[in-house]
Motif scaffolding. Structure first.
Motif, short mmCIF file in Angstrom:
data_model
loop_
_atom_site.label_atom_id
_atom_site.label_comp_id
_atom_site.label_asym_id
_atom_site.label_seq_id
_atom_site.Cartn_x
_atom_site.Cartn_y
_atom_site.Cartn_z
N ASN A 1 8.24 -4.45 -7.27
CA ASN A 1 6.88 -4.74 -7.70
C ASN A 1 5.88 -4.04 -6.78
O ASN A 1 5.84 -4.31 -5.58
CB ASN A 1 6.66 -6.27 -7.66
N LEU B 1 2.62 -4.20 -6.76
CA LEU B 1 1.35 -4.87 -6.52
C LEU B 1 1.24 -5.46 -5.11
O LEU B 1 0.23 -5.26 -4.43
CB LEU B 1 1.12 -5.95 -7.60
N PRO B 2 2.27 -6.18 -4.63
CA PRO B 2 2.16 -6.72 -3.27
C PRO B 2 1.87 -5.66 -2.23
O PRO B 2 1.11 -5.89 -1.28
CB PRO B 2 3.52 -7.37 -3.03
N LEU C 1 -1.73 -4.99 -2.37
CA LEU C 1 -2.48 -6.11 -1.81
C LEU C 1 -2.42 -6.06 -0.30
O LEU C 1 -3.43 -6.26 0.39
CB LEU C 1 -1.89 -7.45 -2.30
#
Lengths: 504, 130, 503
Positions: B75, B77-78, B81
């Protein structure tokens, strides 16, 4: 009558006039004569407006005003109703008297901050009018708190340490009781009844019962701390540090009267006489009031300082009204209204006399007032008349209120209370009459010790330099003294006037 | 027992994160030296970065670059972030250090207890000025 | 065109104006930029509030990326109300700030001060507007980091500002990190960062230990930021030693925004339908709120530094807000939003008044207040009105808040709480009474030549004071907005789901 003056406008004027007065007085700061003329004119205009409203009301024209939505569904609103009219009339009429008296008193004492004094007086009057004509509980509460705040500088007037202490007690007790008890009671009422409008017959019928109603009633009665129900009475003696006109104002015109007026309003328009007597919600408050009444009378007996004695007498006399409302009978309520009027006239006279004595002789304690009556016959005469009214001897104003209260007690089966009133009357004779008796019949202080040849007495008097107080002080006291007796003759009319709103 | 052992092993990333977090937090609270506090704060923040990165990992997943060959991606996205969070962390550290420098200039120390002593005398002076 | 992008411009304009201030290097120009952008934000937020109240939720997709993938600015009645509050206080403080800061910060540092102020302001607006949980963290840190420096800028007057800022930095960062940890866990569970989407998925997934842990971290994280008692230790020092204008600005906005954010999580993302959520409200917020009211007010009574006194009073007022939240009914939430707004107005007003005193006397201990009632009549009159409002006298906004708080307690049947709240406000009577007596009844020290504060400081002070009175006499606007805000959180947290969460 007067062109363009509608009842609504007049109602608005009763609130605006004193506010306007405060403004004018503030502007005329440097010109004492203009300032005091303005005070008098405004007071007279206000009284005229109230009389006009009363005449209109008698002719069948009522008035109602809604100003703004303070809270959704809870507007600031005003309306004209008999009890409010009576209160407003008494307060505005006595405002004239007290203004005249203040002018005499404050000038002779040459106190500082006189402009502030008159401004606060006018603001307090505006609040009083707001209370008298409040159309719902929230409006009453708003002006009730404004009255507390606007009288604080009056109590504080001398700005000495004692005055600061007294004023601190004054404002903290009044704010504490109103925030701690009065406010929750109002919110509670709003929550269960969905309205706070003053409605003849009450708004709580069927919405609350049993012990809860009793608690709510007690919250209102203790919350209206201005009514000085024990144990929240001690602000009243504390406020005695104020100049005498202020004491008279607190006791007779505005503050304590606003308290008992609130109690009357709660009894008549929130609970309703019928509802109160059905639920017995107020029964235990009868005893609280009775105890308050007796204790205060006994304390009054033991006070040597005249003003302190009068203060405790006020606590006792106010408990009459609370007691009358708690009796939950129509006659009790009528008695309460009459007591409000009679006590206002009587007590203002007593205070003005106390002030006049102080101005003339510098004496505060009763034990020092021996023989002064012969030097100040008018002052002591007025004092006697007012005392008779407070005691309730016919023909004086107080007689009617006692009469109705006793009938009320009999109506609701509280015969014991008749005894309480008799005891209290005896006590009030005991604490009021000696003042006059000593004044008239005992020799002057300082005379007793020396041999008294006939010619000596005159020189003692001239030595003490006691004369009758200034006219500005004596005349108002005499007028209200006479009025407090004359009110006897309109007592039944007042009773007739308020009966319609008390329900069947 | 084996079950629990596996459970512990399988969640090793969480254990590591928790350890780091606890150590960082402990350092912030217990050390009196302002620089050490900032170090502790950094460890504390880093533990969170680890948490995010590790939960973004998908078994057998590769870097999320669309090449058409692989189909299982981690993933992304982390990571994104945490890039932001790292920036925030750096900014925080910078301000913290700058404050420490200023404190050293005006107090002459960066030890918390000594600063407290100075603060207390200042307070007493205030009280005396009343 | 402009109107369609207003939700993002609201945040973007102050954010973009911030570096501009630093570049301008002239205090006067920098302050001009600050005033212009805060005023723009105020106007924009009012427009947005009226749009939301008449047309419903505004969802703005940043860069046109549709949620839940893109970042969404989602404005409902709740956060557009908070936007108005933040930008109102911000604008008043900006107008006030130029004169006030002049005395406390050197001219070279002033443009930088303006930069930080705008960053902080933009960050708060961002926290309030965003519908994305991680974006919220970023904005939160933008505002917090600039706040630390703003507080530290009080060092030119008192070096204790530095330690106060450092403590604030540690606590604030721990709070923010706690929030990120919690968010990470919730993200691991739901796989989304959009709050509305997250809420939907949480409803589907239901209760689990991961969710609870995440929830706990988030609430404690916000708890640190909003100074829940006993996590408030950073606040009194930060407010006391910060420049006056910063204290006023923070008191009106920082804790309020944090309260809003935690409400968003308590009611929108999680919901009181979840057992643990309701539990936290009742067994944590209620007792802590009450404790805050009494302990912090009690401490406030003994303070001789007025700014510190007001800071403790703020902690107590946060207690009121928490109690309102804990009722978990519409009236309680209405009271919460009302008190957010009302407290911001009155506390900022009070701190602005104190700022005026600091401007003239250089000190804010109670002894400097002696005799000020006659020397600074306008400032002290505003202070007295603010104080009366804190006590809850009718015709002030404080009364309106108290009314709804008590009503909310009665609706829950919590009698003792209702009484505790009114009793708590009596403590305010004590500590304001002390100041008022000092100001009006004690003579000013010999040779005191203090005069009234300049007009540019009095004007914003009196705008707040008059709104404190006006909104207390006619509360229709605030109450209806607060009620809409409460409804937005309570009944319709995420459209499409209202059937399940309805009354």
């Amino acid at each position: 009558m007067i062109e363009g003056l509608t009842p609504e406008l007049a109602l608005g004027l009763t609130l605006l006039l004193p506010g306007l007065g405060a403004l004018v007085i503030g502007v005329a700061d440097r010109f004492p004569n203009i300032r005091e003329t303005a005070s008098l004119l405004i007071a007279t205009a206000l009284c005229g407006t109230v009389v006009w409203l009363l005449m209109n009301y008698l002719a069948g024209a009522t008035a109602q005003l809604r100003v703004v939505q303070m809270l959704p569904g809870l507007p600031i609103s005003f309306f004209v109703e008999p009890i409010g009219l009576i209160f407003a009339l008494v307060a505005s009429a006595l405002w004239i008297v007290i203004t005249v008296y203040s002018i005499g008193y404050m000038r002779s004492k040459n106190y500082p901050h006189q402009t502030r004094f008159y401004i606060c007086f006018a603001l307090a009057m505006a609040s009083t009018m707001g209370i008298a004509f409040a159309g719902n509980m929230i409006t009453l509460f708003l002006f009730y708190e404004m009255l507390t705040l606007s009288t604080y500088p009056l109590v504080l007037h001398h700005e000495t340490d004692a005055a600061k202490r007294g004023a601190r007690i004054y404002i903290s007790v009044l704010l504490t009781t109103s925030i701690l008890f009065f406010l929750p009671a109002i919110v509670w009422t709003w929550w269960i009844a969905g309205t706070l409008d003053f409605t003849p017959g009450g708004i709580l019928t069927g919405k609350i019962e049993g012990p809860q109603a009793a608690i709510l009633f007690a919250l209102y009665l203790f919350g209206a701390g201005k009514a000085a129900l024990m144990p929240f009475h001690f602000w009243l003696p504390a406020a005695m540090v104020a100049p005498t006109p202020v004491s008279a104002f607190l006791h007779a015109v505005a503050v304590v009267k606003a308290g008992v007026f609130t109690v009357l309003k709660v009894g008549i328009y929130i609970f309703g006489v019928g509802f109160l007597s059905e639920t017995h919600a107020s029964e235990w408050m009868i005893w609280v009031a009775a105890v308050s009444l007796i204790i205060a009378s006994f304390v009054a007996l033991r006070k040597d300082e005249l003003k302190a004695r009068l203060a405790y007498s006020t606590i006792a006399q106010l408990a009459y009204v609370t007691l009358g409302v708690s009796l939950a009978s129509v006659m009790g309520m009528v008695g309460g209204v009459l007591q409000l009027v009679a006590h206002a006239l009587g007590k203002i006279t007593l205070f003005m006399c106390a002030g006049a004595i102080y101005v003339a002789s510098g004496k505060r304690n009763i034990s020092e007032m021996r023989g002064l009556g012969r030097l100040m016959p008018f002052t002591f005469g007025a004092f006697l008349l007012a005392a008779l009214s407070i005691i309730g001897i016919p023909p004086s104003g107080g007689a009617w209120s006692k009469w109705f209260l006793m009938i009320g007690a009999a109506d609701s089966g509280q015969q014991v209370m008749i005894g309480v009133w008799m005891l209290s009357s005896v006590l009030s004779v005991a604490y009021l009459i000696p003042v006059v008796a000593r004044g008239f019949f005992l020799p002057l202080q300082g005379e007793k010790d020396r041999p008294q040849p006939q010619g000596q007495e005159v020189s003692t008097i001239s030595q003490l330099r006691v004369r009758e107080a200034p006219l500005w002080c004596v005349v108002p006291a005499c007028i209200t003294g006479v009025l407090s007796v004359l009110i006897y003759f309109v007592g039944p009319a007042i009773a007739e006037f308020v009966l319609p709103v008390l329900g069947p | 027992m084996v079950m629990e052992y596996n459970f512990i092993l399988a969640h090793y990333n969480y254990w590591a994160v928790m350890l780091l977090m606890a150590v960082g937090f402990y350092v912030v609270v217990s050390r009196g030296n302002l620089i050490k506090k900032i170090v502790g704060l950094n460890m504390f923040q880093v533990s969170v970065f680890m948490l995010y990165i590790s939960i973004g990992k998908v078994t057998d997943g590769t870097a999320p670059i669309l090449t058409g060959k692989t189909e299982v991606f981690s993933n992304p996205l982390p990571h994104v972030l945490i890039l932001t969070a790292i920036v925030v962390g750096v900014a925080t550290t910078a301000i913290g250090l700058a404050l420490a420098v200023r404190i050293h200039e005006s107090y002459g120390t960066i030890e918390e207890d000594e600063i407290l002593v100075i603060d207390r005398t200042l307070e007493q002076q205030d009280a005396r000025a009343q | 065109m402009m109107l369609a992008h207003l939700p993002v411009l609201e945040v973007l304009v102050p954010l973009a104006a911030a570096p501009l201030c630093a570049l301008l290097r002239r205090p006067l120009l920098a302050w001009g930029v600050v005033m212009a952008s805060t005023t723009f934000a105020l106007g924009g937020s009012l427009v947005l509030l009226f749009q939301v109240l008449s047309n419903g939720v505004i969802s703005y997709h940043i860069g046109d990326w549709a949620p839940p993938w893109g970042i969404e600015f989602r404005l409902d009645a709740a956060n557009s109300f908070v936007l108005v509050l933040v930008s109102l206080v911000g604008t008043m403080c900006a107008i006030y700030g130029r004169k006030s800061v002049e005395r406390e910060i050197s001219p070279e540092a002033q443009p930088l001060f303006c930069t930080l102020l705008l960053l902080c302001f933009a960050g708060m607006l961002g926290v309030t507007s965003t519908g994305d949980a991680f974006n919220l963290f970023v904005f939160l840190e933008i505002s917090s980091l600039s706040t630390y420096v703003l507080v530290a800028m009080g060092a030119s007057r008192d070096k204790r500002a530095l330690t106060a800022a450092f403590t604030y930095l540690l606590v604030g960062t721990i709070g923010a990190t706690f929030y990120v940890i919690g968010l990470g866990l919730v993200y691991a569970l739901t796989g989304t960062l959009n709050m509305a989407d997250m809420a939907l998925r949480i409803t589907d997934i239901g209760d689990s230990s991961t969710l609870r842990v995440g929830f706990a971290f988030i609430i404690i994280g916000f708890g640190l930021k909003l100074a829940i008692f006993p996590l408030h230790q950073w606040l009194p020092n930060a407010y006391t030693y910060a420049p006056s204008m910063v204290s006023a600005f923070l008191a009106g906005t920082a804790t309020k925004v944090a309260v809003y954010a935690s409400l968003r999580f308590l009611y929108t993302v999680f919901s009181p339908n979840l057992h643990f959520d309701a539990q936290v409200l009742q067994t944590l917020f209620l007792p802590l709120g009450l404790a805050a009211i009494f302990v912090a007010s009690g401490v406030a009574i003994f303070q001789s530094n007025i700014k510190r006194l007001l800071a403790y009073s703020s902690v107590a007022q946060v207690g009121y807000i928490l109690v309102g939240v804990s009722f978990a009914n519409i009236t309680g939430l209405t009271a919460t939003f009302l008190h957010l707004f009302n407290h911001a107005i009155m506390k900022s007003g009070l701190l602005l008044a104190v700022g005026c005193v600091v401007y003239r006397t250089g000190s804010c201990s109670i002894s400097t207040f002696r005799g000020l009632g006659h020397r600074m009549p306008w400032t002290m009159a505003a202070f007295v009105i603010g104080g009366l409002s804190m006590i809850g006298i009718p015709a002030t906004v404080g009364f309106i808040s108290k009314w709804y708080l008590v009503l909310g307690a009665l609706e829950r049947g919590w009698w003792p709480v209702a009484f505790a709240m009114v009793a708590g406000s009596l403590l305010a009577l004590i500590y304001f009474g002390r100041i008022v007596e000092a100001a009006y009844l004690q003579p000013s020290p010999e040779g005191n030549k203090v005069t009234e504060a300049p007009l540019s400081m009095l004007a914003p002070l009196w705008v707040l004071t008059i709104s404190c009175l006006a909104l207390g006499i006619n509360s229709e606007f605030t109450v209806s907005s607060a009620r809409a805000a409460a409804n937005a959180l309570f009944f319709d947290p995420h459209p499409g789901l209202s059937m399940q969460v309805g009354p």
